[in-house]
Write an enzyme that holds these catalytic residues in place. Structure first.
Site, PDB file in Angstrom:
ATOM      1  N   GLU A   1      -9.854 -11.471  16.406  1.00 10.97           N
ATOM      2  CA  GLU A   1     -10.279 -12.666  17.223  1.00 10.97           C
ATOM      3  C   GLU A   1     -11.183 -13.876  17.446  1.00 10.97           C
ATOM      4  O   GLU A   1     -11.624 -14.374  18.379  1.00 10.97           O
ATOM      5  CB  GLU A   1     -10.108 -11.160  18.379  1.00 10.97           C
ATOM      6  CG  GLU A   1      -8.760 -11.378  18.512  1.00 10.97           C
ATOM      7  CD  GLU A   1      -9.070 -10.116  19.699  1.00 10.97           C
ATOM      8  OE1 GLU A   1     -10.030  -9.543  20.123  1.00 10.97           O
ATOM      9  OE2 GLU A   1      -7.243  -9.538  19.775  1.00 10.97           O
TER      10      GLU A   1
ATOM     11  N   GLU B   1      -3.124  -1.550  26.219  1.00 11.24           N
ATOM     12  CA  GLU B   1      -1.822  -1.896  25.502  1.00 11.24           C
ATOM     13  C   GLU B   1      -0.655  -0.838  24.737  1.00 11.24           C
ATOM     14  O   GLU B   1      -0.346  -1.392  23.444  1.00 11.24           O
ATOM     15  CB  GLU B   1      -1.737  -3.158  24.920  1.00 11.24           C
ATOM     16  CG  GLU B   1      -2.021  -4.702  25.239  1.00 11.24           C
ATOM     17  CD  GLU B   1      -2.204  -6.041  25.357  1.00 11.24           C
ATOM     18  OE1 GLU B   1      -2.029  -6.148  23.590  1.00 11.24           O
ATOM     19  OE2 GLU B   1      -2.273  -6.875  25.601  1.00 11.24           O
TER      20      GLU B   1
ATOM     21  N   GLU C   1      -5.177  -9.633  31.782  1.00  6.18           N
ATOM     22  CA  GLU C   1      -5.776 -10.364  30.917  1.00  6.18           C
ATOM     23  C   GLU C   1      -5.183 -11.375  30.702  1.00  6.18           C
ATOM     24  O   GLU C   1      -3.666 -11.651  30.698  1.00  6.18           O
ATOM     25  CB  GLU C   1      -5.490  -9.750  29.708  1.00  6.18           C
ATOM     26  CG  GLU C   1      -6.207  -7.877  29.328  1.00  6.18           C
ATOM     27  CD  GLU C   1      -5.983  -8.320  27.808  1.00  6.18           C
ATOM     28  OE1 GLU C   1      -6.095  -8.880  26.950  1.00  6.18           O
ATOM     29  OE2 GLU C   1      -6.463  -6.551  27.292  1.00  6.18           O
TER      30      GLU C   1
HETATM   31  C1  GLA Z   1      -4.299  -8.635  23.984  1.00  9.09           C
HETATM   32  C2  GLA Z   1      -5.426  -6.702  23.765  1.00  9.09           C
HETATM   33  C3  GLA Z   1      -7.235  -7.628  23.726  1.00  9.09           C
HETATM   34  C4  GLA Z   1      -6.885  -8.801  23.205  1.00  9.09           C
HETATM   35  C5  GLA Z   1      -6.280 -10.074  23.447  1.00  9.09           C
HETATM   36  C6  GLA Z   1      -5.889 -11.040  22.565  1.00  9.09           C
HETATM   37  O1  GLA Z   1      -4.002  -8.634  25.037  1.00  9.09           O
HETATM   38  O2  GLA Z   1      -5.699  -6.009  24.580  1.00  9.09           O
HETATM   39  O3  GLA Z   1      -7.875  -6.738  23.996  1.00  9.09           O
HETATM   40  O4  GLA Z   1      -6.632  -8.260  21.348  1.00  9.09           O
HETATM   41  O5  GLA Z   1      -4.702  -9.328  23.452  1.00  9.09           O
HETATM   42  O6  GLA Z   1      -5.739 -12.317  22.946  1.00  9.09           O
END
Ligand code: GLA
Ligand code: ZN
Length: 683
Positions: free
Chosen positions: A366, A151, A318
């Site tokens: 998380e 990301e 994801e």
């Molecule tokens: C993002 C990140 C993951 C995690 C998710 C949680 O998409 O890529 O590592 O932190 O958020 O929603």
């Protein structure tokens, strides 16, 4: 796309972080994940500190154990390079790798996405790690994809980045004179005599906080010099792209046919994904809708992600099986909803459905984010059962659905330069966010189930019957000619308010708005009014009255036919909706923001006359989505109920054997092949 030669199945799985777990737990995970139908695991997303405990030492022993374990259990691997969070020792030894915020504060070690993209040290180490990993795992046949960093986002305002910005500008403009001209630096006496005088536009230079909003708490960071900030945004996107390319090239040196990607994030403002898409082997993205986000909005993000990848199938890298604990309201996905949103991704082009994450973390920020295996560690949970059912169902679709593309004959342009430039222009209505204006049109296509591509400005237009270019504030070189060409040959073009104001440097046109598009649209806009949402105007289009709000183009027809005019205010009687015949095609202009009812009426009319919709077609039932993919096995028509109530499909009139009713979050999928119509999914 990921599923080409080597992979002939719908990939189903996601992020697995076994570095957080002991050997026993890892073994239990293997059983549970296999039973759930998981076939791919993304490994190593945040393991840099473990892989490189000090500058000259690499230690892959734990990763080797993990790779061995998941491989012997038959999983495919999406191998991450692990560079989205640097090790603490590196930050201590080389503070230059730490990012500096827009306020000028240099961050310390902590968090993630925390590296300065132009730091030579960071670039050397990140490419170095990618290279070591590729060399080490080059012969692992079950690594089907490489996942660079994670990301990418954000901007850095450090001295290294400032120097790099100057070089980027030198390269772009060639001379300081050319830069002064492009940035119009006579304004407020900003003339530069040397590239070294240029500083990054941040809160110490061109930016300031504006705090005068009516509620008193609203605080917005603004730029006094949009041309500089705009170039800085482009530069920052390019810097992170360079980081991606450093690592991708490092991998490719050892594995020439590697499939390499990074996980994008939909409609985020930081990066010009229109440009990024050209450098990724396949698009992958992370879908985390907020509670209450309309399904059409999520659909638009999928279409945008497919669009930046040139229309090819993409990977849903994801999504959460249930809770996104980052959200203010950490809502559960309702029973069946994880399945319906997964099918939504598939319906828009995903050949891969993946989750964050496989096992729920025990600590840190998380820990309450959901996962396939929850804290209780058992198969006896609702989430696990739902994941397992979906896994089974998806594996049954692989033979027919893979590689199917979206047969869209309508397109919407989505352009980051326009988003950035319009967003920082003081004087446009503050309630007119660029993606919202694109969405106003998108939602109308969606309401009728008309497939749409959401594409970058430089994409090929020739395959489309309708192209909408909402709020094309900035008209970049060549754009007007391309739109003219598209229309002249018989296309239907739709432009909307605030179109054609500026050139690529955000300098306003002297040709009268909409500038270079004036001839094509057959109008001249003399002024724009901008009012708060409660001060509405109205107009009558095809016998119905619709509201006009926020922004009001005050235009003169110059050949265009007036289809609707304002009913109030001093510009009552001036055109608000126009149509210009141009060659064999037509160019529409909508000079305000209206209601859903209006956009639906307009899009239906244009889609019917372009042959994309039958005249009898109505809007889909509330909450129901229809989407289509096609490959050599046929045409796949998805019908998805995004609501928690059963819906009747009695009046659908699609001619396809859909069930009479769809249960809450129900999905139906019909394959049409020649005369055969087969129901592939039933509930
Ligand atoms: C993002 C990140 C993951 C995690 C998710 C949680 O998409 O890529 O590592 O932190 O958020 O929603
Ligand atoms: Zn920096």
């Amino acid at each position: 796309m990921i599923n080409s030669d080597k992979v002939q199945e719908i990939l189903y799985g996601g992020d697995y972080n076994p570095e957080q777990w002991d050997e026993q737990t890892r073994k239990e995970d293997m059983k549970l994940l296999k039973k759930a139908g998981i076939n791919i695991l993304t490994l190593n997303v945040f393991s840099w500190a473990r892989l490189q405990p000090e500058e000259d030492t690499y230690d892959f022993s734990d990763l080797d154990r993990i790779v061995e374990l998941v491989s012997e259990n038959g999983f495919k691997i999406c191998m991450a390079t692990g560079t989205a969070a640097h090790p603490a020792w590196m930050a201590k030894k080389y503070p230059e790798i730490l990012r500096t915020e827009i306020s000028g504060i240099r961050r310390k070690f902590g968090g993630r996405h925390n590296s300065c993209p132009t730091s030579p040290v960071f670039r050397k180490f990140s490419a170095g790690l990618a290279s070591k990993l590729a060399e080490h795992y080059r012969d692992r046949k079950n690594i089907v994809a490489w996942h660079v960093s994670n990301e990418y986002s954000g901007r850095c305002y450090c001295e290294n980045c400032e120097k790099a910005f100057r070089s980027w500008l030198k390269e772009k403009y060639g001379s300081i004179g050319e830069l002064n001209r492009a940035w119009n630096t006579a304004f407020w006496g900003h003339t530069f005599y040397d590239f070294d005088e240029i500083v990054l536009p941040d809160l110490r230079s061109e930016h300031f906080y504006q705090t005068d909003a009516p509620n008193g708490i609203f605080q917005q960071e603004r730029s006094t010099y949009p041309s500089i900030t705009l170039d800085h945004y482009r530069f920052s996107s390019d810097c992170l792209l360079a980081n991606y390319r450093d690592e991708a090239e490092a991998i490719r040196r050892f594995i020439p046919d590697a499939k390499i990607t990074t996980n994008l994030m939909g409609d985020i403002t930081d990066l010009d994904y229109g440009k990024w898409g050209k450098y990724l082997d396949f698009i992958s993205w992370d879908n985390y809708p907020q509670y209450g986000d309309e399904p059409a909005r999520v659909a638009m993000r999928h279409d945008l992600m497919r669009g930046v990848g040139g229309g090819k199938p993409f990977a849903l890298m994801e999504q959460t099986p249930s809770v996104s604990n980052w959200h203010t309201y950490a809502a559960l996905k309702r029973p069946g909803q994880m399945r319906s949103v997964s099918y939504q991704a598939v319906a828009h082009g995903a050949d891969t459905v993946m989750f964050f994450q496989m096992r729920q973390s025990l600590a840190e920020c998380e820990k309450l984010h959901s996962a396939v295996i929850s804290h209780a560690g058992t198969a006896d949970t609702r989430i696990y059962r739902e994941c397992k059912e979906l896994g089974k169902e998806l594996s049954g679709l692989k033979d027919v659905l893979l590689h199917a593309e979206t047969p869209a004959r309508a397109a919407l342009l989505f352009d980051w330069d326009n988003w950035w430039a319009a967003g920082m222009t003081a004087g446009l209505n503050g309630g007119m966010a660029y993606p919202e204006e694109v969405y106003a049109y998108y939602e109308a296509f969606y309401a009728y189930g008309i497939p749409v591509d959401v594409i970058p400005c430089d994409a090929e237009l020739s395959g489309y019957e309708i192209v909408a270019a909402p709020m094309l504030y900035m008209v970049k070189p060549g754009m007007a000619a391309r739109l003219e060409d598209f229309t002249k040959k018989g296309g239907t073009l739709i432009c909307s308010v605030y179109t054609g104001l500026a050139n690529e440097n955000d300098n306003i046109t002297r040709k009268g708005y909409p500038g270079e598009l004036r001839k094509l649209l057959g109008i001249w806009t003399e002024e724009f009014d901008s009012l708060p949402p409660e001060d509405q105007n109205s107009f009558v289009f095809e016998g119905r009255e619709y509201p006009a709000s926020l922004c009001f183009a005050i235009s003169h027809p110059e050949g265009a036919k007036v289809l609707a005019s304002y009913e109030k205010d001093f510009y009552a009687g001036t055109p608000v909706v126009t149509r210009n015949t141009f060659g064999k095609g037509r160019a529409y202009y909508v000079g305000t923001r209206s209601s859903r009812g209006f956009y639906h009426a307009l899009i239906k009319k244009l889609a019917v006359s372009a042959g994309l919709l039958s005249k009898k077609a109505g809007e889909l039932p509330e909450g129901v989505e229809l989407a289509v993919r096609e490959n050599r096995n046929g045409r796949f028509v998805f019908l998805i109920n995004h609501g928690g109530e059963e819906v009747s499909l009695k009046d659908l009139g699609s001619g396809l054997p859909f069930p009479k009713k769809l249960p809450p979050y129900g999905v139906s999928l019909i394959r049409v092949s020649g005369k055969d119509k087969e129901r592939l999914i039933k509930k």
